[in-house]
Every structure is written in C-alpha cells, then in structure tokens.
Enzyme design. Structure first.
Site, PDB file in Angstrom:
ATOM      1  N   ASN A 154      -2.508  -0.317   6.624  1.00 38.27           N
ATOM      2  CA  ASN A 154      -2.013  -1.341   7.084  1.00 38.27           C
ATOM      3  C   ASN A 154      -1.098  -2.203   6.150  1.00 38.27           C
ATOM      4  O   ASN A 154      -1.044  -3.522   6.235  1.00 38.27           O
ATOM      5  CB  ASN A 154      -3.137  -2.544   7.703  1.00 38.27           C
ATOM      6  CG  ASN A 154      -4.019  -2.743   6.584  1.00 38.27           C
ATOM      7  OD1 ASN A 154      -3.770  -2.503   5.365  1.00 38.27           O
ATOM      8  ND2 ASN A 154      -5.133  -3.465   6.793  1.00 38.27           N
TER       9      ASN A 154
ATOM     10  N   LYS B  61       0.847  -1.285  -0.024  1.00 37.54           N
ATOM     11  CA  LYS B  61       0.040  -0.038   0.008  1.00 37.54           C
ATOM     12  C   LYS B  61       0.853   1.228  -0.073  1.00 37.54           C
ATOM     13  O   LYS B  61       2.122   1.148   0.495  1.00 37.54           O
ATOM     14  CB  LYS B  61      -1.037   0.015   0.951  1.00 37.54           C
ATOM     15  CG  LYS B  61      -1.782  -1.350   1.079  1.00 37.54           C
ATOM     16  CD  LYS B  61      -3.166  -1.240   2.214  1.00 37.54           C
ATOM     17  CE  LYS B  61      -3.827  -2.386   2.033  1.00 37.54           C
ATOM     18  NZ  LYS B  61      -5.074  -2.209   2.986  1.00 37.54           N
TER      19      LYS B  61
ATOM     20  N   HIS C  42      -2.238  -5.560   1.185  1.00 39.06           N
ATOM     21  CA  HIS C  42      -3.403  -6.349   0.786  1.00 39.06           C
ATOM     22  C   HIS C  42      -3.012  -7.920   0.388  1.00 39.06           C
ATOM     23  O   HIS C  42      -1.900  -8.268   0.067  1.00 39.06           O
ATOM     24  CB  HIS C  42      -4.082  -5.700  -0.369  1.00 39.06           C
ATOM     25  CG  HIS C  42      -5.084  -6.626  -0.822  1.00 39.06           C
ATOM     26  ND1 HIS C  42      -6.374  -6.755  -0.491  1.00 39.06           N
ATOM     27  CD2 HIS C  42      -5.108  -7.607  -2.033  1.00 39.06           C
ATOM     28  CE1 HIS C  42      -7.240  -7.708  -1.093  1.00 39.06           C
ATOM     29  NE2 HIS C  42      -6.296  -8.204  -2.236  1.00 39.06           N
TER      30      HIS C  42
ATOM     31  N   TYR D 129     -12.475  -2.126  -3.943  1.00 47.41           N
ATOM     32  CA  TYR D 129     -13.109  -1.870  -2.564  1.00 47.41           C
ATOM     33  C   TYR D 129     -14.518  -1.908  -2.562  1.00 47.41           C
ATOM     34  O   TYR D 129     -15.255  -1.528  -1.421  1.00 47.41           O
ATOM     35  CB  TYR D 129     -12.131  -0.978  -1.488  1.00 47.41           C
ATOM     36  CG  TYR D 129     -10.910  -1.263  -1.168  1.00 47.41           C
ATOM     37  CD1 TYR D 129     -10.642  -2.648  -0.289  1.00 47.41           C
ATOM     38  CD2 TYR D 129      -9.832  -0.637  -1.567  1.00 47.41           C
ATOM     39  CE1 TYR D 129      -9.271  -2.932   0.114  1.00 47.41           C
ATOM     40  CE2 TYR D 129      -8.604  -1.267  -0.942  1.00 47.41           C
ATOM     41  CZ  TYR D 129      -8.311  -2.347  -0.183  1.00 47.41           C
ATOM     42  OH  TYR D 129      -7.012  -2.476  -0.096  1.00 47.41           O
TER      43      TYR D 129
ATOM     44  N   GLU E 283      -8.368 -10.826  -9.118  1.00 45.74           N
ATOM     45  CA  GLU E 283      -7.567  -9.754  -8.745  1.00 45.74           C
ATOM     46  C   GLU E 283      -6.242  -9.736  -9.573  1.00 45.74           C
ATOM     47  O   GLU E 283      -5.601  -8.798 -10.188  1.00 45.74           O
ATOM     48  CB  GLU E 283      -7.055  -9.563  -7.506  1.00 45.74           C
ATOM     49  CG  GLU E 283      -8.352  -9.221  -6.465  1.00 45.74           C
ATOM     50  CD  GLU E 283      -8.154  -9.303  -4.823  1.00 45.74           C
ATOM     51  OE1 GLU E 283      -9.128  -9.002  -4.292  1.00 45.74           O
ATOM     52  OE2 GLU E 283      -7.246  -9.963  -4.498  1.00 45.74           O
TER      53      GLU E 283
HETATM   54  P1  GDP Z   1      -8.347  -7.152   4.700  1.00 47.00           P
HETATM   55  O1  GDP Z   1      -8.865  -8.191   3.847  1.00 47.00           O
HETATM   56  O2  GDP Z   1      -7.377  -7.618   5.853  1.00 47.00           O
HETATM   57  O3  GDP Z   1      -7.452  -6.139   3.972  1.00 47.00           O
HETATM   58  O4  GDP Z   1      -9.475  -6.435   5.396  1.00 47.00           O
HETATM   59  P2  GDP Z   1     -10.932  -5.981   4.557  1.00 47.00           P
HETATM   60  O5  GDP Z   1     -11.292  -6.649   3.454  1.00 47.00           O
HETATM   61  O6  GDP Z   1     -11.901  -6.078   5.729  1.00 47.00           O
HETATM   62  O7  GDP Z   1     -10.597  -4.415   4.397  1.00 47.00           O
HETATM   63  C1  GDP Z   1      -9.875  -3.789   3.469  1.00 47.00           C
HETATM   64  C2  GDP Z   1      -9.197  -2.834   3.939  1.00 47.00           C
HETATM   65  O8  GDP Z   1      -9.988  -1.782   4.334  1.00 47.00           O
HETATM   66  C3  GDP Z   1      -8.274  -3.008   5.048  1.00 47.00           C
HETATM   67  O9  GDP Z   1      -7.253  -3.776   4.815  1.00 47.00           O
HETATM   68  C4  GDP Z   1      -7.928  -1.891   5.616  1.00 47.00           C
HETATM   69  O10 GDP Z   1      -6.934  -0.881   4.745  1.00 47.00           O
HETATM   70  C5  GDP Z   1      -9.550  -0.990   5.454  1.00 47.00           C
HETATM   71  N1  GDP Z   1     -10.085  -0.952   6.524  1.00 47.00           N
HETATM   72  C6  GDP Z   1     -10.917  -2.170   7.095  1.00 47.00           C
HETATM   73  N2  GDP Z   1     -11.504  -1.946   8.275  1.00 47.00           N
HETATM   74  C7  GDP Z   1     -11.431  -0.912   8.468  1.00 47.00           C
HETATM   75  C8  GDP Z   1     -11.975   0.046   9.392  1.00 47.00           C
HETATM   76  O11 GDP Z   1     -12.582  -0.146  10.430  1.00 47.00           O
HETATM   77  N3  GDP Z   1     -11.322   1.229   9.417  1.00 47.00           N
HETATM   78  C9  GDP Z   1     -10.577   1.963   8.642  1.00 47.00           C
HETATM   79  N4  GDP Z   1     -10.025   3.041   8.598  1.00 47.00           N
HETATM   80  N5  GDP Z   1      -9.989   0.986   7.307  1.00 47.00           N
HETATM   81  C10 GDP Z   1     -10.423  -0.304   7.453  1.00 47.00           C
END
Ligand code: GDP
Length: 147
Positions: free
Chosen positions: A122, A19, A125, A59, A136
């Site tokens: 974070n 990222k 991905h 997303y 993807e």
């Molecule tokens: P991943 O599969 O672990 O990447 O998680 P998800 O698919 O649930 O979410 C996609 C991305 O959205 C995450 O990697 C974070 O960058 C972001 N994200 C997810 N949950 C949150 C949240 O509660 N707050 C914020 N600010 N970003 C989030």
C-alpha cells in the site's frame, strides 16, 4: 558541523516509509512531490534495505496476525525510502494524505489511492501516534542526519 541540526517538538513530526514496490515502480519522486505540495517539510531522507530483524521489529504489533510473515518478506523484498516529515499536526495530517490502509477504501487523491497495489503493498507507511513517530524517527535517523 552539525550545529544546524535541530530537535523538533513532539507533535510536529511524523515518520514515513516508501515501500519496496513503490520504489521499484519509480514512484519515489511523485510521492515526495505530493508530500512537499501538501505542506510537509522533509527534514531527513534516505534509501536502504531493511534487515529481516528490523522488519519484524517494526511490525511487531502485528506478529500474531496471519499476514505478518508475508508483510515482513514484502518489506525486505527491495530497498525502501525512509523519511521524517515536519508540519504542525504532522501525524494526523499525514494519515489524511496517505489514506486508508486498504487502498480500495482510500479517498481520491491520497497516496494509497494513487500508488498502492494491494492491502499489503500500500505504497507508504505513516506513523499512527506522536509517540511512535518519535520512536520510528529515532530508530532510523541519528540527530546528525536530521535537519
Ligand atoms: P497502517 O497504519 O495504515 O499502515 O496499517 P496497520 O498498522 O494496521 O498495518 C501495517 C501494514 O500491514 C499495512 O500498511 C499493510 O501493509 C499491512 N496490512 C495491514 N492489514 C493487512 C491485511 O489484512 N492483509 C495484508 N496482506 N496486509 C495488511
């Protein structure tokens, strides 16, 4: 010219993004190093800017969440690195290597524990299913860029 390019069996690949903040902070090398040390073969790799439309599409499952527009703006705030990683059980093993979405909950030694700044920023991905890994990977890499 592309005769050595290959199609991989479902289940053997995952897709990753380094990222924007991790790229900005000089973490491309250390992250790729951890990926290689963990037994993944990097079979495609490039650096690019996502367009806003691409980030929104990537997303889209989160489009109704409060953090969605912030996440999209973050993902287009700088160049990213995208890649395809090959290994038996790639999706699950890479999810183990990256750690929990929330870096405060990520296990020691995981990429997110090492390189994440926040829930949003974070570091990486990783695909969450074989189906998404294939989708993807196909979205970002034509077969002429997969080895
Ligand atoms: P991943 O599969 O672990 O990447 O998680 P998800 O698919 O649930 O979410 C996609 C991305 O959205 C995450 O990697 C974070 O960058 C972001 N994200 C997810 N949950 C949150 C949240 O509660 N707050 C914020 N600010 N970003 C989030």
């Amino acid at each position: 010219m592309h005769s050595e390019n290959k199609q991989t069996m479902t289940g053997n690949i995952t897709f990753t993004i380094i990222k924007p903040h991790a790229v900005r902070n000089g973490h491309i090398g250390p992250i790729l190093n951890k990926i290689s040390e963990s037994g993944f073969k990097i079979t495609a790799l490039k650096m690019l800017y996502l367009t806003r439309g691409e980030a929104q599409h990537f997303y889209k499952v989160h489009r109704d969440r409060p953090f969605y527009s912030d996440l999209v703006e973050f993902m287009i705030s700088g160049p990213i690195v995208v890649g395809i990683l090959e290994k038996e059980n790639a999706v699950e093993d890479y999810r183990q290597l990256i750690g929990a979405t929330d870096p405060e909950k990520a296990a020691e030694g995981t990429l997110r524990k090492l390189f994440a700044e926040s829930m949003r920023a974070n570091a990486v991905h990783g695909s969450d299913s074989d189906e998404n890994a294939d989708m993807e990977a196909t979205f970002f890499f034509p077969y002429s860029e997969r080895f």
